[in-house]
Design an enzyme around this catalytic site. Structure first.
Site, PDB file in Angstrom:
ATOM      1  N   LYS A  13      38.187  32.676  40.187  1.00 43.43           N
ATOM      2  CA  LYS A  13      37.105  32.292  41.133  1.00 43.43           C
ATOM      3  C   LYS A  13      36.061  31.140  40.935  1.00 43.43           C
ATOM      4  O   LYS A  13      35.722  30.642  42.157  1.00 43.43           O
ATOM      5  CB  LYS A  13      35.713  33.570  41.451  1.00 43.43           C
ATOM      6  CG  LYS A  13      36.671  35.288  41.064  1.00 43.43           C
ATOM      7  CD  LYS A  13      35.467  35.742  41.069  1.00 43.43           C
ATOM      8  CE  LYS A  13      35.083  36.192  39.371  1.00 43.43           C
ATOM      9  NZ  LYS A  13      35.811  36.818  38.261  1.00 43.43           N
ATOM     10  N   ARG A  88      28.816  42.459  42.149  1.00 43.13           N
ATOM     11  CA  ARG A  88      29.502  42.714  41.211  1.00 43.13           C
ATOM     12  C   ARG A  88      29.184  43.578  41.244  1.00 43.13           C
ATOM     13  O   ARG A  88      30.224  44.898  40.909  1.00 43.13           O
ATOM     14  CB  ARG A  88      29.105  41.862  39.209  1.00 43.13           C
ATOM     15  CG  ARG A  88      29.823  40.899  39.649  1.00 43.13           C
ATOM     16  CD  ARG A  88      29.855  40.845  38.145  1.00 43.13           C
ATOM     17  NE  ARG A  88      30.513  40.013  37.688  1.00 43.13           N
ATOM     18  CZ  ARG A  88      30.061  38.255  36.528  1.00 43.13           C
ATOM     19  NH1 ARG A  88      30.376  38.119  37.901  1.00 43.13           N
ATOM     20  NH2 ARG A  88      32.134  38.503  36.353  1.00 43.13           N
ATOM     21  N   ARG A 127      41.170  30.097  28.210  1.00 43.48           N
ATOM     22  CA  ARG A 127      40.255  29.166  29.065  1.00 43.48           C
ATOM     23  C   ARG A 127      39.573  28.698  28.285  1.00 43.48           C
ATOM     24  O   ARG A 127      39.130  29.069  26.622  1.00 43.48           O
ATOM     25  CB  ARG A 127      39.177  30.691  30.013  1.00 43.48           C
ATOM     26  CG  ARG A 127      38.017  29.593  29.863  1.00 43.48           C
ATOM     27  CD  ARG A 127      37.243  30.563  31.563  1.00 43.48           C
ATOM     28  NE  ARG A 127      36.892  32.502  31.029  1.00 43.48           N
ATOM     29  CZ  ARG A 127      36.059  33.212  32.176  1.00 43.48           C
ATOM     30  NH1 ARG A 127      35.982  32.346  33.293  1.00 43.48           N
ATOM     31  NH2 ARG A 127      36.080  33.960  31.412  1.00 43.48           N
ATOM     32  N   ARG A 160      34.133  30.481  25.233  1.00 46.90           N
ATOM     33  CA  ARG A 160      33.076  31.724  25.818  1.00 46.90           C
ATOM     34  C   ARG A 160      32.955  32.947  24.822  1.00 46.90           C
ATOM     35  O   ARG A 160      34.491  33.790  24.515  1.00 46.90           O
ATOM     36  CB  ARG A 160      33.126  32.028  26.632  1.00 46.90           C
ATOM     37  CG  ARG A 160      32.222  31.185  27.725  1.00 46.90           C
ATOM     38  CD  ARG A 160      32.368  31.465  29.145  1.00 46.90           C
ATOM     39  NE  ARG A 160      32.720  32.987  29.315  1.00 46.90           N
ATOM     40  CZ  ARG A 160      32.971  32.754  30.795  1.00 46.90           C
ATOM     41  NH1 ARG A 160      32.729  32.505  32.201  1.00 46.90           N
ATOM     42  NH2 ARG A 160      32.502  34.109  31.400  1.00 46.90           N
ATOM     43  N   ARG A 171      36.327  43.980  29.706  1.00 40.24           N
ATOM     44  CA  ARG A 171      35.166  43.525  31.357  1.00 40.24           C
ATOM     45  C   ARG A 171      36.423  43.667  32.106  1.00 40.24           C
ATOM     46  O   ARG A 171      35.675  43.902  33.483  1.00 40.24           O
ATOM     47  CB  ARG A 171      35.407  42.061  30.701  1.00 40.24           C
ATOM     48  CG  ARG A 171      33.633  41.376  29.794  1.00 40.24           C
ATOM     49  CD  ARG A 171      33.960  40.101  29.759  1.00 40.24           C
ATOM     50  NE  ARG A 171      33.681  39.625  30.773  1.00 40.24           N
ATOM     51  CZ  ARG A 171      34.021  37.646  31.126  1.00 40.24           C
ATOM     52  NH1 ARG A 171      34.787  37.343  30.204  1.00 40.24           N
ATOM     53  NH2 ARG A 171      33.244  36.961  32.004  1.00 40.24           N
TER      54      ARG A 171
END
Ligand code: ADP
Ligand code: AMP
Length: 214
Positions: A13, A88, A127, A160, A171
């Site tokens: 996203k 969300r 990531r 992160r 998540r």
């Protein structure tokens, strides 16, 4: 042009929202980035949000909805905006509808970037994020020129806190439970478009541009 980027955590996203923002000259509004900036700045909102974020949970709706409602009324949003990571939950989507109705507007598209859970796990593991300027990289699919250094601002890249494998699984559960119902919500609203998020970044962007047009 007013659009929402939907999709699981790690679906791409942020990557696509940044490109859309640049191409169509509209602001990129990422609630995750707003929370991370607040955490970095040590604000009360940041401290409240951090507990939920580190646990892989959603920040409560009441901490998110007003913030976005205010943001989309700022002058730079007059020609549109791309929402990344919001809404969300169904109550967030309803709050967005209320905020838009008040200013006589409505969303044009909700783009669902569709990526199966198996791919998400690999993506999140690789990531790397720049907490200074918000740029995102991937060690394999979008590596920075110098390892662990942000191409855009030269600051150090980090993993992160919420990209650790245990948190990613949590998540994903939260996504399926609380966010995926938005696909139905926006299908009923007649603005949902799904794109295949397993393609490479350029191909996904080309598919999104084909939907948005000029
Ligand atoms: P989200 O904002 O949905 O959480 P990101 O845009 O941060 O996701 O992407 C998650 C990770 O996957 C990042 O490391 C990013 O560089 C990488 N990525 C994004 N899109 C693709 C793609 N189409 N193919 C491979 N890797 C991708
Ligand atoms: P993101 O950068 O979009 O992956 O968001 C990181 C984390 O910030 C999420 O896992 C949530 O804890 C929190 N967050 C971001 N946006 C929202 C939102 N719209 N509602 C609730 N929590 C959010």
């Amino acid at each position: 042009m007013k659009l929402i980027m939907l999709g699981a955590p790690g679906a791409g996203k942020g990557t696509q929202a940044k490109r859309v923002a640049e191409e169509y000259k509209i602001p990129h509004i990422s609630t995750g980035d707003i929370f991370r900036a607040n955490i970095k700045g040590g604000t009360e909102l940041g401290m409240k949000a951090k507990t939920y974020m580190d646990a892989g949970q959603l920040v409560p709706d009441e901490l998110v909805c007003d913030l976005v409602a205010d943001r989309i009324q700022q002058d730079d949003c007059a020609n549109g905006f791309v929402l990344d990571g919001f809404p969300r939950t169904i109550p967030q989507a309803e709050a967005l509808d209320v905020a838009l109705t008040k200013i006589g507007q409505k969303m044009d598209f909700a783009i669902d970037i569709d990526v199966p859970d198996e791919n998400i796990i690999t993506r999140m593991g690789g990531r790397r994020a720049c907490l200074s300027c918000g740029a995102t990289y991937h060690v394999v699919y979008n590596a920075p020129k110098v390892e662990n250094v942000c191409d855009a601002c030269g600051n150090a890249l980090v993993i992160r806190e919420d990209d650790k494998p245990e948190t990613v699984k949590k998540r994903l559960d939260v996504y399926h439970e609380q966010t995926q119902p938005l696909i139905d919500y926006y299908t009923k609203a007649g603005i949902l478009v799904s794109v295949d998020g397993t393609k490479n970044m350029d191909e996904v962007f080309a598919d999104i541009k084909a939907v948005l047009g000029k």
